[in-house]
Design a protein around this motif. Structure first.
Motif, mmCIF file in Angstrom:
data_model
loop_
_atom_site.group_PDB
_atom_site.id
_atom_site.type_symbol
_atom_site.label_atom_id
_atom_site.label_comp_id
_atom_site.label_asym_id
_atom_site.label_seq_id
_atom_site.Cartn_x
_atom_site.Cartn_y
_atom_site.Cartn_z
ATOM 1 N N ALA A 162 0.834 -1.207 0.000
ATOM 2 C CA ALA A 162 0.000 0.000 0.000
ATOM 3 C C ALA A 162 0.865 1.253 0.000
ATOM 4 C CB ALA A 162 -0.915 -0.001 1.214
ATOM 5 N N ARG A 163 0.432 2.274 -0.748
ATOM 6 C CA ARG A 163 1.184 3.520 -0.848
ATOM 7 C C ARG A 163 0.234 4.708 -0.652
ATOM 8 N NH1 ARG A 163 4.349 0.352 -0.040
ATOM 9 N NH2 ARG A 163 6.161 -0.308 -1.255
ATOM 10 N N PRO A 164 0.739 5.819 -0.080
ATOM 11 C CA PRO A 164 -0.121 7.001 0.075
ATOM 12 C C PRO A 164 -0.759 7.400 -1.248
ATOM 13 C CG PRO A 164 1.908 7.280 1.315
ATOM 14 C CD PRO A 164 2.080 6.027 0.508
ATOM 15 N N GLY A 165 -2.029 7.700 -1.203
ATOM 16 C CA GLY A 165 -2.778 8.044 -2.404
ATOM 17 C C GLY A 165 -3.613 6.904 -2.927
ATOM 18 N N ASP A 166 -3.275 5.662 -2.563
ATOM 19 C CA ASP A 166 -4.105 4.530 -2.978
ATOM 20 C C ASP A 166 -5.492 4.641 -2.353
ATOM 21 O OD1 ASP A 166 -1.995 3.439 -4.367
ATOM 22 O OD2 ASP A 166 -1.630 1.784 -2.962
ATOM 23 N N LEU A 167 -6.475 4.097 -3.017
ATOM 24 C CA LEU A 167 -7.791 3.999 -2.408
ATOM 25 C C LEU A 167 -7.904 2.650 -1.703
ATOM 26 C CD1 LEU A 167 -9.801 1.987 -4.288
ATOM 27 C CD2 LEU A 167 -9.610 3.937 -5.844
ATOM 28 N N VAL A 168 -8.750 2.595 -0.689
ATOM 29 C CA VAL A 168 -8.977 1.377 0.089
ATOM 30 C C VAL A 168 -10.369 0.865 -0.249
ATOM 31 C CG1 VAL A 168 -9.069 0.362 2.395
ATOM 32 C CG2 VAL A 168 -7.512 2.268 1.930
ATOM 33 N N ALA A 169 -10.474 -0.426 -0.501
ATOM 34 C CA ALA A 169 -11.750 -1.012 -0.878
ATOM 35 C C ALA A 169 -11.949 -2.337 -0.161
ATOM 36 C CB ALA A 169 -11.823 -1.209 -2.392
ATOM 37 N N VAL A 170 -13.192 -2.787 -0.144
ATOM 38 C CA VAL A 170 -13.525 -4.047 0.518
ATOM 39 C C VAL A 170 -14.490 -4.821 -0.362
ATOM 40 C CG1 VAL A 170 -15.499 -3.141 1.816
ATOM 41 C CG2 VAL A 170 -14.206 -5.067 2.739
ATOM 42 N N ALA A 171 -14.392 -6.137 -0.291
ATOM 43 C CA ALA A 171 -15.330 -7.040 -0.950
ATOM 44 C C ALA A 171 -15.876 -7.996 0.099
ATOM 45 C CB ALA A 171 -14.652 -7.812 -2.082
ATOM 46 N N GLY A 172 -17.171 -8.222 0.079
ATOM 47 C CA GLY A 172 -17.769 -9.125 1.047
ATOM 48 C C GLY A 172 -18.454 -8.390 2.176
ATOM 49 N N ARG A 173 -18.991 -9.163 3.110
ATOM 50 C CA ARG A 173 -19.781 -8.612 4.207
ATOM 51 C C ARG A 173 -18.895 -8.289 5.401
ATOM 52 N NH1 ARG A 173 -24.657 -13.033 4.198
ATOM 53 N NH2 ARG A 173 -23.021 -14.270 5.201
ATOM 54 N N LEU A 174 -19.266 -7.229 6.120
ATOM 55 C CA LEU A 174 -18.550 -6.822 7.325
ATOM 56 C C LEU A 174 -19.516 -6.786 8.501
ATOM 57 C CD1 LEU A 174 -16.474 -3.812 5.917
ATOM 58 C CD2 LEU A 174 -15.581 -6.073 6.527
ATOM 59 N N GLY A 225 -11.077 -8.510 12.099
ATOM 60 C CA GLY A 225 -11.804 -7.252 12.174
ATOM 61 C C GLY A 225 -11.173 -6.248 11.225
ATOM 62 N N LEU A 226 -11.982 -5.377 10.636
ATOM 63 C CA LEU A 226 -11.489 -4.454 9.614
ATOM 64 C C LEU A 226 -10.385 -3.560 10.140
ATOM 65 C CD1 LEU A 226 -11.863 -3.390 6.714
ATOM 66 C CD2 LEU A 226 -13.506 -1.741 7.645
ATOM 67 N N VAL A 227 -10.594 -2.925 11.299
ATOM 68 C CA VAL A 227 -9.570 -2.025 11.847
ATOM 69 C C VAL A 227 -8.295 -2.801 12.160
ATOM 70 C CG1 VAL A 227 -8.984 -0.552 13.803
ATOM 71 C CG2 VAL A 227 -11.222 -0.339 12.717
ATOM 72 N N ALA A 228 -8.433 -3.973 12.765
ATOM 73 C CA ALA A 228 -7.256 -4.758 13.134
ATOM 74 C C ALA A 228 -6.479 -5.210 11.903
ATOM 75 C CB ALA A 228 -7.667 -5.963 13.970
ATOM 76 N N ASP A 229 -7.171 -5.741 10.906
ATOM 77 C CA ASP A 229 -6.468 -6.275 9.745
ATOM 78 C C ASP A 229 -5.890 -5.179 8.863
ATOM 79 O OD1 ASP A 229 -6.644 -9.153 10.080
ATOM 80 O OD2 ASP A 229 -8.796 -8.896 9.870
ATOM 81 N N LEU A 230 -6.595 -4.057 8.729
ATOM 82 C CA LEU A 230 -5.996 -2.934 8.010
ATOM 83 C C LEU A 230 -4.827 -2.360 8.801
ATOM 84 C CD1 LEU A 230 -9.058 -1.035 6.500
ATOM 85 C CD2 LEU A 230 -7.388 -2.475 5.313
ATOM 86 N N GLY A 231 -4.890 -2.473 10.117
ATOM 87 C CA GLY A 231 -3.754 -2.049 10.925
ATOM 88 C C GLY A 231 -2.503 -2.862 10.620
ATOM 89 N N HIS A 232 -2.680 -4.179 10.398
ATOM 90 C CA HIS A 232 -1.536 -5.009 9.996
ATOM 91 C C HIS A 232 -0.990 -4.545 8.647
ATOM 92 C CE1 HIS A 232 -2.637 -7.378 13.353
ATOM 93 N NE2 HIS A 232 -3.572 -8.092 12.776
ATOM 94 N N MET A 233 -1.891 -4.171 7.753
ATOM 95 C CA MET A 233 -1.461 -3.682 6.441
ATOM 96 C C MET A 233 -0.690 -2.371 6.588
ATOM 97 S SD MET A 233 -3.784 -2.769 3.082
ATOM 98 C CE MET A 233 -4.437 -4.438 2.920
ATOM 99 N N ASP A 275 -15.991 -12.841 9.125
ATOM 100 C CA ASP A 275 -16.761 -12.797 7.877
ATOM 101 C C ASP A 275 -15.876 -13.200 6.705
ATOM 102 O OD1 ASP A 275 -19.479 -11.809 8.438
ATOM 103 O OD2 ASP A 275 -18.430 -10.076 9.248
ATOM 104 N N HIS A 276 -14.580 -13.000 6.876
ATOM 105 C CA HIS A 276 -13.597 -13.290 5.830
ATOM 106 C C HIS A 276 -13.897 -12.529 4.551
ATOM 107 C CE1 HIS A 276 -11.604 -16.090 8.432
ATOM 108 N NE2 HIS A 276 -12.781 -16.601 8.724
ATOM 109 N N ALA A 277 -14.251 -11.249 4.741
ATOM 110 C CA ALA A 277 -14.261 -10.318 3.624
ATOM 111 C C ALA A 277 -12.812 -10.081 3.189
ATOM 112 C CB ALA A 277 -14.915 -9.004 4.055
#
Length: 321
Positions: A162-174, A225-233, A275-277
């Protein structure tokens, strides 16, 4: 199991380890990627790409599932689904699963049959084989699954791109699985669709390879969880991510359950796991594949914020807490 089955009512101790294994594999078709299936000291699986993507995960009775909440077949499907999601989050496709089962000697054969039925059903839906594994005596039911995947000639999509300026997207249910768990915890018989999402996740499998083909710069399975897993990213990529809460509006089903339980549905969306989105970052000029929706952007900095503010709620699932 039919009432005419000679093993009806018997336990795994009654029939023995090799009979349990035979019941798990007999008559099950294998895909073309399985060159040699169960029955030898090891399996042989085709690796067309020359590289193999590998992941493993465990489910422990009382920690990850309860048989008063989930049928054994649902537990088997869930075990395969969460491993398959790990593979597609790399941009690959699952080709083979190895399944190890631990259980007490008095476990009914009907239960292990149902577990393996669920395992095979989910694997075959992916076009993957179940090629081996192990059995062992344990104090409760434990499923340990290793999955192999194929990249199809493409590069793996890592968390670190991931790089600054990229957009963040999700697929699946949260938040659906977390909401279903909350419903189960209070003993409610309402909201069966949410309970079903907790019992058997529905990962958006095809969205992973599609994101890779569309140029995703980083990707992860949302298991904790979304916040936790994006935090790893964020940590892996050395960036920050800001989520737009207006793009994360809880589904109608979540809002209804939250109102009944007097909780904030946003917490399920932001911190609910299982949910494994899939969550990914894309260049700003990328056209998002079908099934993906934008939820934020990558910025310089560190960690995950929501509408520019630090998230102060729970971060998500942690195994040792």
């Amino acid at each position: 199991m039919s009432s005419t089955d000679p093993d009806a009512g018997r336990t795994v101790a009654d029939i023995g380890e090799f009979a349990v294994i035979e019941r798990a594999v007999a008559g099950r078709p294998q895909p073309d990627t399985t060159l040699l299936g169960p029955g030898d000291d090891a399996a042989v699986v085709r690796a067309p790409d020359g590289r193999v993507v590998v992941s493993s995960d465990m489910l422990v009775q009382g920690r990850h599932f309860r048989f008063d909440w989930s049928k054994p077949e649902q537990v088997g499907r869930k075990a395969v689904a969460q491993n398959g999601a790990d593979i597609v989050s790399m941009g690959a496709w699952p080709t083979a699963f190895l399944v190890s089962l631990g259980c007490p000697p008095d476990t009914p054969v009907a239960l292990t049959d149902a577990l393996t039925d669920g395992i095979w059903a989910e694997a075959q839906a992916l076009g993957a084989g179940v090629v081996g594994g192990d059995t062992v005596q344990s104090e409760q039911v434990v499923l340990s699954i290793t999955v192999l995947g194929d990249l199809g000639g493409a590069d793996a999509v890592l968390r670190s791109g991931a790089r600054p300026g990229d957009l963040v997207a999700v697929a699946g249910r949260l938040g659906w699985s977390a909401a279903g768990l909350a419903v189960l915890l209070v003993g409610s018989v309402d909201f069966p669709e949410l309970v079903g999402a907790h019992q058997v996740p529905v990962p958006p499998y095809v969205a992973g390879p599609a994101a890779a083909r569309a140029g995703a710069t980083a990707m992860t399975d949302v298991s904790d969880g979304l916040v936790a897993d994006l935090g790893h990213m964020c940590t892996a990529s050395g960036v920050g991510i800001d989520l737009d809460s207006s793009l994360l509006e809880p589904a109608t089903e979540l809002r209804a359950a939250a109102a009944a339980l007097d909780v904030d549905a946003r917490h399920w969306v932001l911190t609910g796991g299982e949910d494994h989105a899939l969550a990914a970052t894309f260049p700003t000029e990328a056209v998002l594949p079908e099934g993906w929706r934008r939820i934020g952007e990558v910025r310089a900095g560190a960690g995950v914020t929501v509408d520019g503010q630090s998230w102060t709620g729970a971060g998500g699932w942690q195994s040792f807490s």
